[in-house]
Design a protein around this motif. Sequence first.
Motif, short mmCIF file in Angstrom:
data_model
loop_
_atom_site.label_atom_id
_atom_site.label_comp_id
_atom_site.label_asym_id
_atom_site.label_seq_id
_atom_site.Cartn_x
_atom_site.Cartn_y
_atom_site.Cartn_z
N GLU A 1 26.42 -28.01 14.72
CA GLU A 1 26.06 -27.50 16.05
C GLU A 1 25.70 -26.03 15.93
O GLU A 1 26.38 -25.25 15.26
CB GLU A 1 27.21 -27.68 17.04
N VAL A 2 24.61 -25.65 16.60
CA VAL A 2 24.13 -24.28 16.58
C VAL A 2 24.06 -23.75 18.00
O VAL A 2 24.22 -24.50 18.98
CB VAL A 2 22.73 -24.19 15.90
N SER A 3 23.76 -22.45 18.13
CA SER A 3 23.67 -21.82 19.44
C SER A 3 22.41 -22.27 20.17
O SER A 3 21.42 -22.67 19.55
CB SER A 3 23.66 -20.29 19.30
N GLN A 4 22.43 -22.15 21.49
CA GLN A 4 21.33 -22.61 22.31
C GLN A 4 20.38 -21.50 22.74
O GLN A 4 19.45 -21.75 23.50
CB GLN A 4 21.86 -23.33 23.56
N GLN A 5 20.61 -20.27 22.29
CA GLN A 5 19.71 -19.20 22.67
C GLN A 5 19.79 -18.09 21.64
O GLN A 5 20.63 -18.10 20.74
CB GLN A 5 20.07 -18.64 24.05
N ALA A 6 18.87 -17.16 21.73
CA ALA A 6 18.88 -16.02 20.81
C ALA A 6 20.04 -15.09 21.17
O ALA A 6 20.33 -14.87 22.34
CB ALA A 6 17.55 -15.27 20.90
N ALA A 7 20.70 -14.57 20.15
CA ALA A 7 21.82 -13.66 20.37
C ALA A 7 22.01 -12.82 19.12
O ALA A 7 21.55 -13.17 18.02
CB ALA A 7 23.09 -14.44 20.69
N ALA A 8 22.70 -11.71 19.27
CA ALA A 8 22.98 -10.85 18.13
C ALA A 8 24.07 -11.43 17.24
O ALA A 8 24.16 -11.11 16.06
CB ALA A 8 23.37 -9.45 18.60
N LEU B 1 32.68 -2.92 20.15
CA LEU B 1 32.07 -2.51 21.41
C LEU B 1 30.55 -2.47 21.28
O LEU B 1 30.01 -1.89 20.34
CB LEU B 1 32.58 -1.14 21.83
N GLU B 2 29.86 -3.09 22.24
CA GLU B 2 28.41 -3.09 22.23
C GLU B 2 27.83 -1.89 22.98
O GLU B 2 26.64 -1.61 22.87
CB GLU B 2 27.90 -4.39 22.86
N ALA C 1 23.75 -9.96 13.50
CA ALA C 1 22.42 -9.43 13.19
C ALA C 1 22.13 -8.07 13.80
O ALA C 1 21.15 -7.43 13.42
CB ALA C 1 21.34 -10.43 13.62
N GLY C 2 22.90 -7.63 14.77
CA GLY C 2 22.62 -6.35 15.40
C GLY C 2 21.48 -6.37 16.39
O GLY C 2 21.27 -5.41 17.12
N THR C 3 20.74 -7.47 16.44
CA THR C 3 19.65 -7.66 17.39
C THR C 3 19.54 -9.16 17.64
O THR C 3 19.94 -9.96 16.78
CB THR C 3 18.32 -7.11 16.82
N PRO C 4 19.07 -9.60 18.80
CA PRO C 4 18.98 -11.04 19.05
C PRO C 4 18.11 -11.77 18.03
O PRO C 4 16.98 -11.36 17.75
CB PRO C 4 18.37 -11.11 20.46
#
Length: 654
Positions: A59-66, A430-431, A24-27
């Motif tokens: 199963e999904v992720s446990q926090q916001a992330a890009a 690279l971020e 997504a490029g952003t959380p």
Amino acid sequence: MTAELVRGQNHTLPQTRLEIRVSAGTPVVAGATLGGERGTVRGVDWIAHPGSPQLPGLEVSQQAAADHRLAVDLEALPTGAHRVTVLLALPVEAGGPTRFGAVPAPFVAVTGLDGAEIATFTLTGLDAESAVSALELYRRQDAWKVRAVGQGYAGGLAELLADQGVTEAAALAGSIQEAVTRGLARAVAPPPPRTSGGDRVRQTTGSADHRPTAPAPAPEPPEPLTDPATTGPAHTAQGQPPGTPADGPINYAHPRRQHAAPPSPPPTAPPAQPGQAAQPVAGDATGWSMDERLYNQIWGMFEDLARAVAAYRSAADFAESRMDQELDRALSDPRNRIGGAGDRARDQARAKRDELTSRAREALDRDLAQLAAETAVVEPALPAAYAGWGNPVWHAHRVPMEMPMALRIGDLHLPERTDLRIPLLVRLPLERGIWVDSGRTASEAAALMDTDQLRRLAMETAVAHAARLLAVYPPGEFAVHVIDPAGAAAGPLAPLVGAGVLAGPPAAGPGGVASVLAHLTRRVDLVQMAVRAGAADSLPPDLDTGEQLLVVNDFPHGFDDRAVTQLRYLADEGPAVGVHLLMVADRAEASAYGPILDPLWRSLLRITPVADSHLADPWVGHAWTYEPLTIPPGSRVLEQVLAAVAAARGAAGR
């Protein structure tokens, strides 16, 4: 062949065990709902979200992330589940974006367990929406298909969930955002100490009230590494602060290295004999592939070493402090200050200190020995992207067809055991940019070199990193541009120039600097506008949409005010659209620009061409010694790797 879907289009799924990758490029918050034949969600127990990330087969992720990876096993879904809807939402946080129209268009890919893409979908055309149903997997006549949905909701998660028939959707949406907020807080400040037996590193014995602390700050504060907690649970080792002391050896099962269960169990060590520690195994962390398992294992080793040393340093400081307190109490009586009583008090206090310190050192040595054993097993098993130049894997390297998860850019170690090195891995793409510091630092190695040697070594380091990036990207998907205003780097650049792998000759002089910067700035502008307008297919045909790396030598020489502004723009905006910066510079030489360049230095990951203690870990804050990767003397591995890159490009017609 990958199916590139548009809104409403569907595609048959050839398998039932899948991974859904979100970029997504952003959380963003990623979740999924299960629906019956009519798509209705039966209740909250059919919704996977950060506060409740696991359902049978999902199963999904446990926090916001890009970036996210959602695991799906369609055959393991609950009875009556005929549909899986993947939803994305913007987290509710101060200062964060509130609508998808203000962020890059999210990209969703359905892949097999081997990472091969089955179908992709770019969610264009969003504006005021803060939540969106991205795509759905649905059963049709005993076959599973994927459909691109892209339905946005300006009312956010509450409106989305209500549209799927969820009762009390507003309350559930609030609880999901609350769970996300807790996750974001953990990325900044660690949660309370864990005291369960699942902690991998055994802490030294001592006072339960005494916690390991970071060492005293260096004169120049270390730069924090990118915190792995910001990338998504499926890729990182979630950091926990050191807990109360616990007995027992290191547990190589690594229960905390990743929350997502892999499709098959990772390799396990043979059962340990009574009284012996478990034998280490390469790739024993969880993950969907061996590369991901090794990545998680290395980050777990990194964290374990940081916490083990923190516990030792804390115990040693505690022993020293207790000795001082006992001496103060004993010598506060004037009668004990002379004669044998004072000497006995000093001897007893020192003996207690030495005993506590010795016990802490024994525990540390035991943990370090087991980590060293794990390193001896892991290092030979690393793929080229994770391996040092001396690893034989580079001699048989073939340019891959898929980008790896990360790249090794050096090693880290602590003074307690300098031969125990932890690979420093950075995520790909690279971020943030990289700055190779060619200035004179406080390190002993730099003090032994003159300015010209440091500059040449810094450029050679940059060239080696550029070569590694070229070697691990598929043919034609990574281009390298070079700015060398004075032509001073002809020697270090010779391998890249000779192999013919650069996008063009190294740019020299003011005209060359302006031309390359204008070209890359135009690319960033065009891609940003296309993404925001939802017109990614309308980019000019001459625009290279692959990842771009700009190598700048001897900054700020040859840069005027306009060029400096453009470089700052590329450093800030470039990574999100595939333009990255690798800069060789001495900060002192750019001091004439004043604080205007401070954001530039802060946006880059600083590394050095020689050993230097300037990086800090994200868990404890130790000052780690960074060791750059070096090519073995007399080896031609760099030339061999670049020749393989050139051959792969020629075969692919790039």
